[in-house]
Design a protein around this motif. Structure first.
Motif, mmCIF file in Angstrom:
data_model
loop_
_atom_site.group_PDB
_atom_site.id
_atom_site.type_symbol
_atom_site.label_atom_id
_atom_site.label_comp_id
_atom_site.label_asym_id
_atom_site.label_seq_id
_atom_site.Cartn_x
_atom_site.Cartn_y
_atom_site.Cartn_z
ATOM 1 N N VAL A 44 45.771 -100.653 -1.044
ATOM 2 C CA VAL A 44 45.107 -100.369 -2.321
ATOM 3 C C VAL A 44 45.764 -99.167 -2.992
ATOM 4 N N ARG A 45 45.460 -99.019 -4.275
ATOM 5 C CA ARG A 45 45.976 -97.902 -5.045
ATOM 6 C C ARG A 45 44.966 -96.765 -5.062
ATOM 7 N N LEU A 46 45.458 -95.556 -4.845
ATOM 8 C CA LEU A 46 44.647 -94.356 -5.039
ATOM 9 C C LEU A 46 45.380 -93.456 -6.032
ATOM 10 N N LYS A 47 44.722 -93.152 -7.141
ATOM 11 C CA LYS A 47 45.342 -92.279 -8.125
ATOM 12 C C LYS A 47 45.067 -90.819 -7.767
ATOM 13 N N VAL A 48 46.096 -90.003 -7.865
ATOM 14 C CA VAL A 48 45.991 -88.579 -7.535
ATOM 15 C C VAL A 48 46.343 -87.762 -8.774
ATOM 16 N N ASP A 49 45.473 -86.824 -9.102
ATOM 17 C CA ASP A 49 45.688 -85.962 -10.266
ATOM 18 C C ASP A 49 45.694 -84.510 -9.788
ATOM 19 N N LEU A 74 58.269 -87.223 -8.306
ATOM 20 C CA LEU A 74 57.311 -87.940 -9.150
ATOM 21 C C LEU A 74 56.282 -86.993 -9.765
ATOM 22 N N LEU A 75 55.874 -85.980 -9.025
ATOM 23 C CA LEU A 75 54.920 -85.014 -9.577
ATOM 24 C C LEU A 75 55.513 -84.301 -10.792
ATOM 25 N N SER A 93 50.383 -92.367 -8.196
ATOM 26 C CA SER A 93 49.595 -93.354 -7.453
ATOM 27 C C SER A 93 50.087 -93.417 -6.021
ATOM 28 N N LEU A 94 49.155 -93.607 -5.113
ATOM 29 C CA LEU A 94 49.493 -93.799 -3.712
ATOM 30 C C LEU A 94 49.134 -95.226 -3.309
ATOM 31 N N ALA A 95 50.016 -95.854 -2.580
ATOM 32 C CA ALA A 95 49.697 -97.128 -1.953
ATOM 33 C C ALA A 95 49.259 -96.825 -0.530
ATOM 34 N N VAL A 96 48.016 -97.180 -0.214
ATOM 35 C CA VAL A 96 47.408 -96.749 1.055
ATOM 36 C C VAL A 96 46.779 -97.943 1.768
ATOM 37 N N ILE A 104 51.686 -95.517 2.268
ATOM 38 C CA ILE A 104 52.872 -96.362 2.380
ATOM 39 C C ILE A 104 53.932 -95.976 1.372
ATOM 40 N N SER A 105 53.485 -95.700 0.147
ATOM 41 C CA SER A 105 54.436 -95.458 -0.916
ATOM 42 C C SER A 105 53.829 -94.516 -1.945
ATOM 43 N N VAL A 106 54.685 -93.745 -2.584
ATOM 44 C CA VAL A 106 54.283 -92.837 -3.653
ATOM 45 C C VAL A 106 54.935 -93.361 -4.932
ATOM 46 N N LEU A 107 54.098 -93.589 -5.971
ATOM 47 C CA LEU A 107 54.584 -94.280 -7.165
ATOM 48 C C LEU A 107 54.120 -93.589 -8.439
#
Length: 607
Positions: free
Chosen positions: A124-129, A170-171, A179-182, A188-191
């Protein structure tokens, strides 16, 4: 297949499955052209374009020429790559043409029955701010991200060090948002913030591989690509590949390497079609029969090829894609559904899942036809399955003029009195006959009483001709063919179809016997796989491949295994359903059935 005379050699051309008899020192390009195979050779075979590349798989060829040393790299030559215009045949040989060498490709069945599946992906996607922190605090970004993930995801998640450089980049580029794929174990991935999360579903068949790129959020298929399984160069059926793996010190590694290479090649083509990056492909599901499953993972296959045919790995598995060299996001995993038995794997599970065979009610027969055919019978809440060694005849192998489903292959055939009508793939001049065409031909020969119930010729019929002292029936004469030779069916071809159809029919009869039910009580027959899609069901019934069940009860469902793989890719519920399904299946080993030989011998007849 034996050469036409003692002075000729047999060259097998893969992935077409075409065999051609040639004189010694004939070049591979000349042989391919004689067989009607369209090879890229824009220089006309002079060796100057370097386009007619081909792998020498087995047999003896002429030494590497100076032209080949100029056109090919040392790495190419070490891999067995040659130029078809230069390599001369010195013994019975097998070669494998890579896709880029062929002007026309084999027809592959990609799509199949697919039931609606609500997306519930593992990743799933987790958005990080992090916009609230100063850039001077970015060195603590990983700690902040992990804290936020733990707060929202509710579990302990790991963060691989290889993601840190990408995270910092990316930051800076996205104003401290990403976004993080978790999944439930790791990041799993940083996008970038709005990147699409994508999955890769693969159905790895004995002959064909189908790959799908799927949006994990919507469940939409973004692109699909098919390719021939390159392992066919080392054995057209699974038993011969197992034998190759067992008898050669590096056999298993070779089969794994060429399979991984093709899966990655399909992936690269899908990425371009779907316009996604490697880092966006964050999950994968792969299905195949049990032997393919083991070869992909580098597991030993010896137990599968020797009695009592035990299966080392039956449980579902989750592995890191990087561990076997699959080029998706480095932290991504591959899910492989459970295997049922030694020759019934996750692909049959996927087919049963996508067709909802167990949920339809009544008595259901599900048949996935291929070089190895898997059959399920569901009756009175009991589920029986077996595997049949139907062989590669339905792929055109071991048929004198047989070939796989490429342009120019006869796929449909009808005898109308003295006239024989054929339809070829893409309406190209006929150069051979594929599995569905051979089945039609045998059915028509039987309908016209040109062969009897045993498959023997009616030599009194003037439509039967002789070649080399043997009876045959000509489908297309030399004037009408694409290579200037007659295309005909002989007794050996009929025998090959008898054996293949008897394997399937006897498997069905054994399952009916275990269920203590009759064929006419079957409410629905699901036919899956490429061959199951293209055959004329009426003709298949007429030659006895299937019981005489009303035709309206048959449903051709295409590549249902690929559809099931996509369902498991986007849905954890589908994965759980697959695992529960396997626990409900009773596997029947045909070779241990006391009366199996009698059932098989009866099924050979065309009555």
């Amino acid at each position: 297949m034996k050469p036409a005379d003692a002075d000729q050699l047999t060259l097998t051309l893969e992935p077409m499955g075409k065999r051609v008899d040639v004189a010694p020192k004939t070049t591979v390009l000349q042989a391919a052209q004689e067989a009607g195979v369209d090879v890229m050779a824009v220089c006309g075979g002079m060796g100057t374009c370097g386009m007619c590349k081909v792998y020498s798989v087995s047999g003896k060829f002429s030494p590497v020429s100076l032209i080949e040393q100029e056109q090919l790299t040392a790495a190419d030559l070490n891999k067995g790559l040659r130029l078809a215009c230069e390599a001369q045949v010195l013994s019975h040989c097998t070669v494998l043409f890579p896709p880029e060498t062929l002007a026309t490709l084999q027809r592959l069945q990609l799509e199949g029955m697919q039931t609606a599946t609500t997306p519930e992906p593992c990743v799933v996607r987790l958005k990080v701010d992090l916009s609230g922190i100063s850039k001077s605090e970015l060195d603590r970004a990983v700690d902040r991200i992990l804290a936020e993930v733990h707060n929202t995801h509710g579990s302990v998640i790991t963060f691989s060090d290889h993601l840190i450089p990408q995270l910092s980049k990316l930051l800076e580029e996205n104003e401290l948002e990403l976004s993080l794929a978790v999944n439930d174990r790791e990041i799993i991935s940083v996008l970038p913030p709005d990147s699409r999360l994508v999955g890769y579903a693969v159905d790895i068949g004995t002959t064909k591989i189908a790959g799908f790129l799927v949006d994990l959020t919507t469940g939409q298929t973004l692109a699909s690509v098919g390719a021939t399984n390159p392992q066919i160069a080392y054995g057209e059926d699974i038993i011969n590949r197992i034998k190759f793996a067992n008898e050669n010190p590096q056999g298993g590694k070779i089969l794994q390497a060429i399979l991984v290479q093709t899966v990655n090649s399909i992936l690269e083509e899908l990425r371009l079609l779907g316009n996604v990056s490697r880092d966006q492909i964050v999950d994968a599901v792969m299905v195949g029969n049990t032997a393919i499953h083991h070869m992909l993972l580098g597991l030993p296959v010896k137990p599968l090829g020797t009695a009592p045919y035990q299966t080392p790995a039956t449980q579902s598995m989750v592995i890191h894609a990087r561990d076997i060299g699959i080029m998706i996001a480095e932290g991504a995993s591959i899910y492989l559904p459970p295997n049922i038995a030694s020759f019934i794997g996750g692909d049959h599970v996927a087919m049963l899942l996508s067709t909802e065979a167990r949920n339809r009610g009544g008595t259901i027969l599900a048949v996935d036809i291929g070089t190895n055919t898997e059959i399920s019978l569901i009756n009175n809440n009991r589920h029986y399955s077996c595997s049949c060694a139907s062989g590669p005849a339905f792929e055109g192998a071991h048929i004198r003029e047989g070939m796989r489903a490429i342009p120019g292959a006869i796929e449909k055939m009808l005898i109308d009195g003295e006239v024989t009508k054929v339809k070829t793939i893409q309406n190209k001049p006929a150069i051979g006959i594929c599995g569905s065409g051979v089945l039609d031909a045998v059915a028509e020969l039987r309908r016209e009483r040109l062969i009897d119930a045993r498959g023997s010729w009616n030599r009194d019929d003037p439509r039967i001709t002789m070649r080399g002292g043997k009876s045959q029936f000509v489908l297309v004469d030399a004037k009408g063919s694409g290579h200037g030779r007659d295309i005909a069916i002989d007794r050996n071809d009929i025998n090959q179809i008898q054996l293949a159809k008897a394997a399937i029919r006897s498997g069905i009869e054994v399952l009916l016997q275990h269920a203590q039910t009759a064929a006419d009580e079957v409410n629905l027959v699901l036919l899956a796989g490429a061959f199951g899609t293209y055959i004329d069901v009426h003709n298949a019934v007429e030659i006895g491949m299937f019981p005489r069940i009303p035709l309206e009860r048959f449903q051709q469902v295409g590549n249902a295994a690929g559809s099931g793989a996509r369902a498991m890719l986007i849905s954890t519920a589908s994965r759980r359903a697959a695992e529960q399904l396997v626990g409900q299946i009773e596997y029947i080993e045909l070779m241990t059935e006391g009366n199996y030989t009698d059932i098989f011998m009866k099924a050979i007849s065309f009555d």
